[in-house]
Design a protein around this motif. Structure first.
Motif, PDB file in Angstrom:
ATOM      1  N   SER A   1     -94.931 -44.017  77.737  1.00  0.00           N
ATOM      2  CA  SER A   1     -94.103 -43.815  78.919  1.00  0.00           C
ATOM      3  C   SER A   1     -94.513 -44.740  80.058  1.00  0.00           C
ATOM      4  N   HIS A   2     -95.812 -44.923  80.235  1.00  0.00           N
ATOM      5  CA  HIS A   2     -96.336 -45.804  81.280  1.00  0.00           C
ATOM      6  C   HIS A   2     -95.833 -47.232  81.075  1.00  0.00           C
TER       7      HIS A   2
ATOM      8  N   ASN B   1     -93.178 -48.182  79.225  1.00  0.00           N
ATOM      9  CA  ASN B   1     -91.718 -48.182  79.361  1.00  0.00           C
ATOM     10  C   ASN B   1     -91.292 -48.207  80.827  1.00  0.00           C
ATOM     11  N   ASP B   2     -91.929 -47.366  81.644  1.00  0.00           N
ATOM     12  CA  ASP B   2     -91.591 -47.307  83.074  1.00  0.00           C
ATOM     13  C   ASP B   2     -91.886 -48.635  83.769  1.00  0.00           C
TER      14      ASP B   2
ATOM     15  N   ARG C   1     -89.140 -51.145  82.759  1.00  0.00           N
ATOM     16  CA  ARG C   1     -87.867 -50.839  83.437  1.00  0.00           C
ATOM     17  C   ARG C   1     -87.921 -51.223  84.918  1.00  0.00           C
ATOM     18  N   ALA C   2     -89.045 -50.959  85.570  1.00  0.00           N
ATOM     19  CA  ALA C   2     -89.183 -51.272  87.000  1.00  0.00           C
ATOM     20  C   ALA C   2     -89.185 -52.778  87.247  1.00  0.00           C
TER      21      ALA C   2
END
Length: 87
Positions: A18-19, A21-22, A25-26
């Motif tokens: 998740s880290h 992926n985020d 995306r950012a």
């Protein structure tokens, strides 16, 4: 569209995935899809515009993980309806 597969070392769990992926995306708001697998040690990014390898490395390195390699392939949507040919 393009599918970029990034080898990522250091992910140990779903929160690590998740880290990453985020962060992707950012950094790249035009990303259509991003998914990571700590078991496979990779992140797959689907995007319409090209992202330079150096930028990908920079973003993932900032998360504390290590990029081990980057490969690119044309993106082909997978699924039942994508198999149907139009004449």
């Amino acid at each position: 569209m393009q599918e970029i597969t990034v080898g990522v070392d250091g992910m140990m769990c779903g929160m690590c995935e998740s880290h990453v992926n985020d962060a992707v995306r950012a950094a790249f708001p035009t990303v259509k899809k991003v998914s990571s697998s700590h078991g496979a040690g990779k992140t797959v990014i689907v995007i319409e515009e090209d992202i330079p390898d150096e930028k990908i490395r920079e973003v993932i390195d900032k998360t504390g993980y290590t990029v081990t390699g980057i490969t690119r392939n044309p993106y082909e949507k997978k699924g039942f309806f994508s198999r149907l040919k139009k004449d």
